[in-house]
Design a protein around this motif. Structure first.
Motif, PDB file in Angstrom:
ATOM      1  N   PRO A  83       0.820  -1.208   0.000  1.00 29.83           N
ATOM      2  CA  PRO A  83       0.000   0.000   0.000  1.00 29.83           C
ATOM      3  C   PRO A  83       0.853   1.256   0.000  1.00 29.83           C
ATOM      4  N   ILE A  84       0.436   2.231  -0.808  1.00 32.76           N
ATOM      5  CA  ILE A  84       1.239   3.451  -0.957  1.00 32.76           C
ATOM      6  C   ILE A  84       1.400   4.169   0.377  1.00 32.76           C
ATOM      7  N   GLN A  85       0.334   4.238   1.173  1.00 32.44           N
ATOM      8  CA  GLN A  85       0.400   4.937   2.441  1.00 32.44           C
ATOM      9  C   GLN A  85       1.391   4.259   3.370  1.00 32.44           C
ATOM     10  N   LYS A  86       1.396   2.929   3.343  1.00 32.28           N
ATOM     11  CA  LYS A  86       2.318   2.197   4.213  1.00 32.28           C
ATOM     12  C   LYS A  86       3.751   2.442   3.807  1.00 32.28           C
ATOM     13  N   ARG A  87       3.991   2.541   2.489  1.00 31.97           N
ATOM     14  CA  ARG A  87       5.354   2.744   2.007  1.00 31.97           C
ATOM     15  C   ARG A  87       5.849   4.140   2.348  1.00 31.97           C
ATOM     16  N   SER A  88       4.958   5.095   2.496  1.00 34.89           N
ATOM     17  CA  SER A  88       5.388   6.474   2.755  1.00 34.89           C
ATOM     18  C   SER A  88       5.457   6.784   4.259  1.00 34.89           C
ATOM     19  N   ASP A  89       5.104   5.803   5.097  1.00 35.66           N
ATOM     20  CA  ASP A  89       5.194   6.025   6.532  1.00 35.66           C
ATOM     21  C   ASP A  89       6.633   6.312   6.939  1.00 35.66           C
ATOM     22  N   LYS A  90       6.801   7.211   7.872  1.00 38.15           N
ATOM     23  CA  LYS A  90       8.126   7.540   8.387  1.00 38.15           C
ATOM     24  C   LYS A  90       8.108   7.422   9.905  1.00 38.15           C
ATOM     25  N   TYR A  91       9.280   7.343  10.451  1.00 38.56           N
ATOM     26  CA  TYR A  91       9.417   7.291  11.902  1.00 38.56           C
ATOM     27  C   TYR A  91      10.371   8.393  12.331  1.00 38.56           C
ATOM     28  N   SER A  92      10.114   8.920  13.496  1.00 34.67           N
ATOM     29  CA  SER A  92      10.999   9.948  14.036  1.00 34.67           C
ATOM     30  C   SER A  92      11.629   9.430  15.315  1.00 34.67           C
ATOM     31  N   LEU A  93      12.843   9.853  15.551  1.00 32.29           N
ATOM     32  CA  LEU A  93      13.560   9.446  16.744  1.00 32.29           C
ATOM     33  C   LEU A  93      12.972  10.140  17.965  1.00 32.29           C
ATOM     34  N   ASN A  94      12.718   9.372  18.999  1.00 28.38           N
ATOM     35  CA  ASN A  94      12.287   9.941  20.280  1.00 28.38           C
ATOM     36  C   ASN A  94      13.533  10.525  20.940  1.00 28.38           C
ATOM     37  N   ARG A  95      13.767  11.776  20.641  1.00 30.97           N
ATOM     38  CA  ARG A  95      15.028  12.421  20.998  1.00 30.97           C
ATOM     39  C   ARG A  95      15.326  12.366  22.500  1.00 30.97           C
ATOM     40  N   LYS A  96      14.351  12.725  23.304  1.00 25.93           N
ATOM     41  CA  LYS A  96      14.583  12.771  24.754  1.00 25.93           C
ATOM     42  C   LYS A  96      14.881  11.384  25.311  1.00 25.93           C
ATOM     43  N   PHE A  97      14.091  10.401  24.874  1.00 25.08           N
ATOM     44  CA  PHE A  97      14.290   9.045  25.380  1.00 25.08           C
ATOM     45  C   PHE A  97      15.653   8.504  24.950  1.00 25.08           C
ATOM     46  N   PHE A  98      16.012   8.725  23.680  1.00 20.52           N
ATOM     47  CA  PHE A  98      17.297   8.237  23.180  1.00 20.52           C
ATOM     48  C   PHE A  98      18.457   8.884  23.940  1.00 20.52           C
ATOM     49  N   PHE A  99      18.329  10.177  24.219  1.00 21.38           N
ATOM     50  CA  PHE A  99      19.383  10.882  24.951  1.00 21.38           C
ATOM     51  C   PHE A  99      19.497  10.356  26.382  1.00 21.38           C
ATOM     52  N   LEU A 100      18.370  10.088  27.022  1.00 19.27           N
ATOM     53  CA  LEU A 100      18.389   9.536  28.382  1.00 19.27           C
ATOM     54  C   LEU A 100      19.046   8.158  28.403  1.00 19.27           C
ATOM     55  N   VAL A 101      18.778   7.376  27.367  1.00 18.86           N
ATOM     56  CA  VAL A 101      19.405   6.053  27.267  1.00 18.86           C
ATOM     57  C   VAL A 101      20.916   6.187  27.117  1.00 18.86           C
ATOM     58  N   GLN A 102      21.347   7.151  26.298  1.00 16.42           N
ATOM     59  CA  GLN A 102      22.781   7.358  26.118  1.00 16.42           C
ATOM     60  C   GLN A 102      23.448   7.812  27.420  1.00 16.42           C
ATOM     61  N   LEU A 103      22.744   8.613  28.207  1.00 19.88           N
ATOM     62  CA  LEU A 103      23.275   9.029  29.510  1.00 19.88           C
ATOM     63  C   LEU A 103      23.379   7.832  30.455  1.00 19.88           C
ATOM     64  N   PHE A 104      22.381   6.962  30.413  1.00 21.67           N
ATOM     65  CA  PHE A 104      22.415   5.745  31.227  1.00 21.67           C
ATOM     66  C   PHE A 104      23.612   4.876  30.844  1.00 21.67           C
ATOM     67  N   ILE A 105      23.811   4.703  29.538  1.00 19.59           N
ATOM     68  CA  ILE A 105      24.956   3.921  29.061  1.00 19.59           C
ATOM     69  C   ILE A 105      26.260   4.579  29.486  1.00 19.59           C
ATOM     70  N   PHE A 106      26.308   5.908  29.390  1.00 20.92           N
ATOM     71  CA  PHE A 106      27.528   6.648  29.739  1.00 20.92           C
ATOM     72  C   PHE A 106      27.889   6.441  31.216  1.00 20.92           C
ATOM     73  N   ILE A 107      26.897   6.507  32.080  1.00 23.98           N
ATOM     74  CA  ILE A 107      27.149   6.286  33.518  1.00 23.98           C
ATOM     75  C   ILE A 107      27.702   4.880  33.742  1.00 23.98           C
ATOM     76  N   PHE A 108      27.116   3.907  33.058  1.00 22.15           N
ATOM     77  CA  PHE A 108      27.585   2.531  33.198  1.00 22.15           C
ATOM     78  C   PHE A 108      29.000   2.386  32.636  1.00 22.15           C
ATOM     79  N   MET A 109      29.277   3.069  31.512  1.00 19.83           N
ATOM     80  CA  MET A 109      30.610   3.006  30.921  1.00 19.83           C
ATOM     81  C   MET A 109      31.672   3.590  31.857  1.00 19.83           C
TER      82      MET A 109
END
Length: 433
Positions: A83-109
């Motif tokens: 379906p054309i609509q399905k092919r044109s679907d896009k996703y956006s990065l959840n910026r805040k959540f991704f950044f919080l995850v990177q901070l969590f990884i950084f603390i562990f690192m």
């Protein structure tokens, strides 16, 4: 038979490159295996003798992978079936959540780095510390079981699922993500320093090379140069990591010959190790009937079941014990042992013998080709990131079947939660906001 394998891989690699007009995943796979077979055929630097019949098994596996891969990749995807609509679907990065995850990884690192310094200061060689991290030493890297849990079930999967996203951010010139990119890169560098792992750097290099054509519309010549410089830097980091791990730098001098020998062994030991463990399971009449192939999924299920008192799951323990044995060092070279590099074909053979090598390699090959085709015809950012995560399994095909790893399976799950669904206009194609 070895040279036939080199010729076959070279021909298929050239065909794929000519058809796709780009350096794609199949081209890389063929180049990788051509080099591995070619180098191992010389049996240099004290490599033990092994049955040459192993090249027949590898060649059958390569043919079984590459032909379906070509079919899956170059089979036309009819627009009417999607379906054309399905092919044109896009996703956006959840910026805040991704950044919080990177901070969590950084603390562990940071905690990992402190542990590394503590172990080095105690007088342990860097190579021994790495062995401890991989649970090969008498002492565990993590003294706290909670830290071990966070590392295996959260940090490592999150780190690997972050790599395709960081590569995507770099290639789409998202300047507003510069802080996230820097923190993520720092996490990777600390992880490399703390664990001594080099494959993650190779994986990033291949991800960048494979990803460039996917974002061709947004990549300037200036950015391509920067990426090229970045790849060169990553290669130097790989060399530096090797030098530190192996102790090739002493008295102010770099032992270049030892470094060269180490890389030769690194790229050739898969074949004799595969031969050794094939002889072992044949003589012991061991067959795992699918558990080796689907072990990553089974491992995660079994982990949950153990919390409810389960002691085994579909004979997972027996399979896991055998796979763990491949981590033991085998005298592949006269003056040193080798381990782990048993190739993905070993897992297929372990499950169903040659039938498994043919059928499972074929299924994996077709999926690889189909995903490559689907990704190039689909502008979804999420799809591209999943594809770049899938690339890791192909990069590590000469080491082992990556889907055996529970952390790798979790990485696919965690990837989804980094994104939220949305739709972009044509002018914003191939970008993350």
């Amino acid at each position: 038979m070895a040279y036939l394998g080199v010729i076959y891989c070279s021909v298929i690699g050239i065909i794929d490159y000519k058809l796709s007009k780009r350096f794609g995943l199949l081209t890389f796979f063929c180049l990788l295996w051509a080099v591995i077979i070619f180098l191992s055929s010389f049996e240099l630097y004290g490599m033990v003798s092994f049955s040459r019949e192993i090249y027949s098994v590898i060649l059958i596996g390569l043919i079984s992978f590459t032909i379906p891969c070509l079919m899956g990749k170059y089979t036309t995807i009819r627009s009417s079936t999607i379906p054309i609509q399905k092919r044109s679907d896009k996703y956006s990065l959840n910026r805040k959540f991704f950044f919080l995850v990177q901070l969590f990884i950084f603390i562990f690192m940071i905690l990992m780095a402190e542990r590394l310094i503590e172990l080095i200061q105690s007088g342990l060689p860097y190579g021994t510390v790495r062995a401890m991290y991989l649970n090969r030493g008498e002492e565990n890297y993590f003294t706290n079981p909670i830290m071990d849990f966070f590392n295996s079930k959260l940090v490592v999967p999150l780190l690997f699922s972050s790599i395709p996203i960081v590569v995507t951010l770099i290639l789409t010139k998202a300047k507003e993500y510069i802080v996230i990119i820097l923190v993520s890169v720092l996490n990777i560098l600390i992880y490399v320093a703390a664990t001594g792992g080099r494959l993650i750097l190779i994986y990033i290099v291949v991800d960048l090379i494979i990803a460039i054509p996917l974002y061709e519309i947004t990549i300037s010549s200036k950015l391509k140069k920067r990426i090229s410089y970045g790849i060169i830097v990553l290669f130097f980091v790989v060399i530096i990591t090797t030098v530190i791990r192996k102790g090739f730098f002493s008295s102010g001098h770099l032992d270049v010959s030892s470094l060269f020998i180490d890389y030769y062994r690194y790229l050739s030991l898969s074949v004799p190790l595969f031969a050794h463990w094939l002889d072992y399971i044949n003589s012991a009449h061991i067959q795992t009937n699918g558990m080796a192939t689907f072990g990553g999924i089974a491992n995660n299920i079994y982990y949950v079941l153990t919390k409810f008192g389960a002691t085994d799951f579909l004979n997972f323990n027996a399979t896991n014990n055998l796979i763990t044995q491949t981590e033991d060092f085998i005298p592949i070279f006269n003056d040193t042992g080798a381990n782990a590099f048993v190739t993905m074909f070993f897992f297929f053979y372990l499950d169903f013998r040659m039938f498994g090598v043919i059928i499972l390699s074929g299924i994996y090959g077709w999926v690889t080709g189909f995903i490559s085709k689907l990704t190039t015809s689909n502008s979804s950012i999420l799809m591209k990131c999943y594809y770049l995560l899938f690339v890791q399994s192909v990069v590590k095909s000469f080491v082992r079947w990556e889907f055996w790893s529970a952390a790798y399976i979790l990485a696919f799950l965690f990837m989804f939660f980094f994104f939220t669904k949305g739709s972009y206009g044509n002018s914003s194609k191939n970008r993350i906001y």
